[in-house]
Design a protein around this motif. Structure first.
Motif, PDB file in Angstrom:
ATOM      1  N   SER A 195      -8.226   4.242   8.624  1.00 31.42           N
ATOM      2  CA  SER A 195      -9.213   4.442   7.621  1.00 31.42           C
ATOM      3  C   SER A 195      -8.598   3.826   6.166  1.00 31.42           C
ATOM      4  O   SER A 195      -9.031   3.044   5.297  1.00 31.42           O
ATOM      5  N   LEU A 196      -7.670   4.551   5.921  1.00 27.17           N
ATOM      6  CA  LEU A 196      -6.699   4.385   4.725  1.00 27.17           C
ATOM      7  C   LEU A 196      -6.215   2.968   4.849  1.00 27.17           C
ATOM      8  O   LEU A 196      -6.541   2.315   3.751  1.00 27.17           O
ATOM      9  N   LEU A 197      -5.850   2.383   5.826  1.00 23.84           N
ATOM     10  CA  LEU A 197      -5.358   1.171   5.748  1.00 23.84           C
ATOM     11  C   LEU A 197      -6.223  -0.132   5.813  1.00 23.84           C
ATOM     12  O   LEU A 197      -6.313  -1.022   4.974  1.00 23.84           O
ATOM     13  N   MET A 198      -7.483   0.164   6.200  1.00 24.63           N
ATOM     14  CA  MET A 198      -8.627  -0.646   6.173  1.00 24.63           C
ATOM     15  C   MET A 198      -9.248  -0.795   4.473  1.00 24.63           C
ATOM     16  O   MET A 198      -9.407  -1.703   4.186  1.00 24.63           O
ATOM     17  N   GLY A 199      -9.098   0.430   4.206  1.00 24.64           N
ATOM     18  CA  GLY A 199      -9.640   0.766   2.622  1.00 24.64           C
ATOM     19  C   GLY A 199      -8.685  -0.276   1.861  1.00 24.64           C
ATOM     20  O   GLY A 199      -9.228  -0.883   0.922  1.00 24.64           O
ATOM     21  N   ALA A 200      -7.455  -0.220   2.068  1.00 21.37           N
ATOM     22  CA  ALA A 200      -6.377  -1.144   1.189  1.00 21.37           C
ATOM     23  C   ALA A 200      -6.639  -2.486   1.543  1.00 21.37           C
ATOM     24  O   ALA A 200      -6.600  -3.358   0.525  1.00 21.37           O
ATOM     25  N   ALA A 201      -7.026  -2.923   2.750  1.00 20.69           N
ATOM     26  CA  ALA A 201      -6.883  -4.205   3.175  1.00 20.69           C
ATOM     27  C   ALA A 201      -8.474  -4.906   2.480  1.00 20.69           C
ATOM     28  O   ALA A 201      -8.523  -6.100   2.181  1.00 20.69           O
ATOM     29  N   ARG A 202      -9.509  -3.955   2.769  1.00 23.98           N
ATOM     30  CA  ARG A 202     -10.724  -4.703   2.128  1.00 23.98           C
ATOM     31  C   ARG A 202     -10.726  -4.866   0.791  1.00 23.98           C
ATOM     32  O   ARG A 202     -11.088  -5.705   0.067  1.00 23.98           O
ATOM     33  N   ALA A 203      -9.998  -3.634  -0.147  1.00 26.45           N
ATOM     34  CA  ALA A 203     -10.133  -3.790  -1.590  1.00 26.45           C
ATOM     35  C   ALA A 203      -9.404  -4.649  -2.021  1.00 26.45           C
ATOM     36  O   ALA A 203      -9.430  -5.289  -3.225  1.00 26.45           O
ATOM     37  N   SER A 204      -8.372  -5.112  -1.469  1.00 26.79           N
ATOM     38  CA  SER A 204      -7.269  -6.193  -1.988  1.00 26.79           C
ATOM     39  C   SER A 204      -7.749  -7.438  -1.966  1.00 26.79           C
ATOM     40  O   SER A 204      -7.198  -8.445  -2.661  1.00 26.79           O
ATOM     41  N   ARG A 205      -8.721  -7.853  -1.322  1.00 27.11           N
ATOM     42  CA  ARG A 205      -9.296  -9.314  -1.475  1.00 27.11           C
ATOM     43  C   ARG A 205      -9.880  -9.810  -2.948  1.00 27.11           C
ATOM     44  O   ARG A 205      -9.931 -10.685  -3.369  1.00 27.11           O
ATOM     45  N   GLU A 206     -10.391  -8.734  -3.546  1.00 25.52           N
ATOM     46  CA  GLU A 206     -10.976  -8.809  -4.849  1.00 25.52           C
ATOM     47  C   GLU A 206      -9.778  -8.905  -5.863  1.00 25.52           C
ATOM     48  O   GLU A 206     -10.048  -9.299  -7.003  1.00 25.52           O
ATOM     49  N   VAL A 207      -8.786  -8.720  -5.407  1.00 22.24           N
ATOM     50  CA  VAL A 207      -7.472  -8.950  -6.354  1.00 22.24           C
ATOM     51  C   VAL A 207      -6.793 -10.191  -5.844  1.00 22.24           C
ATOM     52  O   VAL A 207      -6.427 -11.007  -7.071  1.00 22.24           O
ATOM     53  N   ILE A 208      -6.595 -10.539  -4.785  1.00 24.39           N
ATOM     54  CA  ILE A 208      -5.585 -11.578  -4.238  1.00 24.39           C
ATOM     55  C   ILE A 208      -6.164 -12.652  -4.492  1.00 24.39           C
ATOM     56  O   ILE A 208      -5.663 -13.879  -4.723  1.00 24.39           O
ATOM     57  N   LEU A 209      -7.682 -13.135  -4.212  1.00 20.57           N
ATOM     58  CA  LEU A 209      -8.293 -14.345  -4.455  1.00 20.57           C
ATOM     59  C   LEU A 209      -8.125 -14.912  -5.789  1.00 20.57           C
ATOM     60  O   LEU A 209      -7.789 -16.005  -5.840  1.00 20.57           O
ATOM     61  N   PRO A 210      -8.686 -14.009  -6.772  1.00 23.00           N
ATOM     62  CA  PRO A 210      -8.661 -14.690  -8.146  1.00 23.00           C
ATOM     63  C   PRO A 210      -7.403 -14.955  -8.474  1.00 23.00           C
ATOM     64  O   PRO A 210      -7.078 -16.060  -9.231  1.00 23.00           O
ATOM     65  N   LEU A 211      -6.352 -13.898  -8.156  1.00 20.21           N
ATOM     66  CA  LEU A 211      -4.784 -14.457  -8.635  1.00 20.21           C
ATOM     67  C   LEU A 211      -4.299 -15.692  -8.043  1.00 20.21           C
ATOM     68  O   LEU A 211      -3.710 -16.589  -8.602  1.00 20.21           O
ATOM     69  N   TRP A 212      -4.750 -15.891  -6.705  1.00 15.72           N
ATOM     70  CA  TRP A 212      -4.104 -17.136  -6.133  1.00 15.72           C
ATOM     71  C   TRP A 212      -4.870 -18.335  -6.622  1.00 15.72           C
ATOM     72  O   TRP A 212      -4.435 -19.409  -6.748  1.00 15.72           O
ATOM     73  N   VAL A 349      -0.250  -4.923   5.969  1.00 19.67           N
ATOM     74  CA  VAL A 349      -1.013  -3.646   6.109  1.00 19.67           C
ATOM     75  C   VAL A 349      -2.312  -3.642   6.934  1.00 19.67           C
ATOM     76  O   VAL A 349      -2.649  -3.016   7.727  1.00 19.67           O
ATOM     77  N   ALA A 350      -2.994  -4.995   6.792  1.00 16.10           N
ATOM     78  CA  ALA A 350      -4.175  -4.894   7.878  1.00 16.10           C
ATOM     79  C   ALA A 350      -3.956  -5.017   9.137  1.00 16.10           C
ATOM     80  O   ALA A 350      -4.524  -4.681  10.111  1.00 16.10           O
ATOM     81  N   ALA A 351      -2.875  -5.929   9.497  1.00 16.69           N
ATOM     82  CA  ALA A 351      -2.500  -5.714  10.784  1.00 16.69           C
ATOM     83  C   ALA A 351      -1.898  -4.536  11.485  1.00 16.69           C
ATOM     84  O   ALA A 351      -2.435  -4.098  12.452  1.00 16.69           O
ATOM     85  N   LEU A 352      -1.286  -3.624  10.696  1.00 21.63           N
ATOM     86  CA  LEU A 352      -0.868  -2.293  10.836  1.00 21.63           C
ATOM     87  C   LEU A 352      -2.225  -1.628  11.218  1.00 21.63           C
ATOM     88  O   LEU A 352      -2.365  -0.765  12.066  1.00 21.63           O
ATOM     89  N   GLY A 353      -3.329  -1.612  10.388  1.00 15.18           N
ATOM     90  CA  GLY A 353      -4.497  -0.921  10.424  1.00 15.18           C
ATOM     91  C   GLY A 353      -4.963  -1.415  11.774  1.00 15.18           C
ATOM     92  O   GLY A 353      -5.922  -0.478  12.399  1.00 15.18           O
ATOM     93  N   ALA A 354      -5.052  -2.818  12.345  1.00 12.66           N
ATOM     94  CA  ALA A 354      -5.633  -2.979  13.590  1.00 12.66           C
ATOM     95  C   ALA A 354      -5.045  -2.325  14.535  1.00 12.66           C
ATOM     96  O   ALA A 354      -5.759  -1.850  15.571  1.00 12.66           O
ATOM     97  N   VAL A 355      -3.899  -2.221  14.611  1.00 15.36           N
ATOM     98  CA  VAL A 355      -2.992  -1.348  15.603  1.00 15.36           C
ATOM     99  C   VAL A 355      -3.488  -0.170  15.684  1.00 15.36           C
ATOM    100  O   VAL A 355      -3.661   0.679  16.815  1.00 15.36           O
ATOM    101  N   VAL A 356      -3.485   0.507  14.624  1.00 11.80           N
ATOM    102  CA  VAL A 356      -3.734   2.064  14.535  1.00 11.80           C
ATOM    103  C   VAL A 356      -5.223   2.386  14.977  1.00 11.80           C
ATOM    104  O   VAL A 356      -5.578   3.286  15.672  1.00 11.80           O
ATOM    105  N   MET A 357      -6.348   1.657  14.551  1.00  9.98           N
ATOM    106  CA  MET A 357      -7.582   1.805  15.015  1.00  9.98           C
ATOM    107  C   MET A 357      -7.707   1.494  16.650  1.00  9.98           C
ATOM    108  O   MET A 357      -8.277   2.087  17.096  1.00  9.98           O
ATOM    109  N   GLY A 358      -7.131   0.328  16.963  1.00 13.81           N
ATOM    110  CA  GLY A 358      -7.086   0.137  18.577  1.00 13.81           C
ATOM    111  C   GLY A 358      -6.340   1.103  19.395  1.00 13.81           C
ATOM    112  O   GLY A 358      -6.954   1.398  20.616  1.00 13.81           O
ATOM    113  N   ARG A 359      -5.629   1.877  18.825  1.00 17.93           N
ATOM    114  CA  ARG A 359      -4.751   3.011  19.143  1.00 17.93           C
ATOM    115  C   ARG A 359      -5.640   4.344  19.331  1.00 17.93           C
ATOM    116  O   ARG A 359      -5.506   5.046  20.370  1.00 17.93           O
ATOM    117  N   TYR A 360      -6.159   4.448  18.269  1.00 17.07           N
ATOM    118  CA  TYR A 360      -6.799   6.136  17.955  1.00 17.07           C
ATOM    119  C   TYR A 360      -8.213   6.115  18.122  1.00 17.07           C
ATOM    120  O   TYR A 360      -8.800   7.191  18.514  1.00 17.07           O
TER     121      TYR A 360
END
Length: 378
Positions: A195-212, A349-360
């Motif tokens: 859940s923590l990793l998914m929160g980080a992955a979701r919120a980061s799109r609001e930062v990375i898109l305008p910066l890039w 971070v998002a890839a690690l979140g996918a692994v953790v979600m799929g495992r647990y």
């Protein structure tokens, strides 16, 4: 919140804040939500859902009013922090309500549609805020937020409570956040990490898109249009995501959602034009859209009935910490290394979140969670 989001930074700058201080001021909303998540479980359990909603509305209105009338940056920051605190109480109250009111076979669809409604608000809010800005100035977004907060609080206070909901204060003392963590540390340290990793992955799109977009010299109007396209796709996928979760379980939605987000972030450094960045924005919208309501659904699935509010407070805190920490990590990396490194890191971070979600998820939420009803031949 959608109406206020675009004007938070502008209001801080208008009061004389530097760009760095303005960015910090906006982050205070997320910090307030994290801090508010600590006592919110005991508050809902002690006061009941209805009283907590009313108090949360009062606190939120106070915060928005401070933002609207702030004579300096300090008062504005205080208002933003208080608004974040109220968001934590509101978030827990609505999550607890849905967990009680909706049956298991429809839970994911209901919560995904609810998540879609929230995203619709964030999509329409800036449009309403733009009209208010033309009428009253930069802080017009706060005017829309104040009115919406007031109306939403009135509506929530009138919603009929389902059987088993906390309409009245409980007689026994609620369990503390530390008590919940101690009692349920296994699920919070495993599935909660996802859940923590998914929160980080979701919120980061609001930062990375305008910066890039700025990095490859795309103008602000075009970048905003790309955001709008991604937001529209998130709405489109709200109901299908819930339908898939109700029918096939949580893993077939959680893992693809985070996988798409991961691949999208990893592709950001390869973009060089409006078209290529637009394709990434579309992918981010799809990845986030199919995860609509997922965190609420998982929390409702694993929350113990006796301490539902207190447990959901701890559960929400995992996601909120990720949503606060992801953009913070991006900001640090963007200042210390090339922006591409920041994008690749969040992809990891998002890839690690996918692994953790799929495992647990299968470990803590077996599917089907209950025997399906048998068809009766007429």
């Amino acid at each position: 919140m959608g109406a206020a989001a675009p004007v938070m930074t502008l209001a801080a700058v208008d009061l004389g804040a530097s760009t760095a201080v303005a960015g910090l001021a906006v982050a205070l909303v997320g910090l307030g939500q994290v801090l508010g998540g600590i006592p919110s479980g005991q508050l809902v359990a002690r006061l009941g859902e209805r009283a907590s909603t009313i108090w949360g509305t009062a606190v939120g209105l106070t915060g928005v009013l401070l933002c609207l009338l702030a004579p300096n940056v300090v008062v504005l920051c205080a208002g933003l922090l208080i608004t974040g605190l109220s968001n934590a109480v509101w978030g827990l109250g609505r999550m607890t309500y849905l967990a009680e009111a909706v049956t298991l076979d429809r839970r994911a669809r209901a919560m995904s549609l609810f998540g879609g409604a929230m995203r619709l608000g964030f999509f329409l809010g800036p449009l309403l805020g733009a009209g208010a800005i033309l009428a009253v100035g930069i802080r017009g977004g706060f005017v829309v937020q104040f009115v919406a907060f007031l109306v939403a609080g009135w509506m929530l206070a009138r919603v009929p409570l389902p059987a088993g909901a906390l309409s009245e204060p409980i007689a026994t003392a609620p369990i503390s956040l530390l008590g919940v963590v101690h009692r349920h540390h296994l699920v919070l340290c495993t599935l909660g990490a996802g859940s923590l990793l998914m929160g980080a992955a979701r919120a980061s799109r609001e930062v990375i898109l305008p910066l890039w977009a700025h990095h490859i010299e795309i103008d602000a109007a075009t970048a905003s249009a790309l955001f709008g396209l991604a937001a529209a796709l998130e709405l489109v996928f709200a109901y299908p995501a819930g339908h898939l979760m109700d029918r096939f379980g949580r893993v077939p939605v959680a893992v693809p959602s985070l996988t798409i987000l991961s691949l999208s972030y990893l592709a950001v450094p390869l973009t060089y034009s409006t078209l290529t960045l637009g394709a990434v924005a579309v992918a981010l919208g799809v990845g986030n859209g199919i995860g609509n309501g997922l965190i609420m659904v998982l929390g409702a699935d694993i929350a113990p009935p006796g301490i539902r509010a207190e447990f959901l407070a701890a559960w929400r805190l995992t996601h909120d910490c990720g949503a606060f920490g992801g953009p913070l990590l991006l900001g640090v990396l963007a200042g210390a290394a090339p922006l591409a490194v920041a994008a690749l890191t969040i992809g990891g971070v998002a890839a690690l979140g996918a692994v953790v979600m799929g495992r647990y998820i299968p470990r803590h939420i077996p599917w089907p969670a209950q025997p399906l009803p048998q068809k009766v031949n007429s």
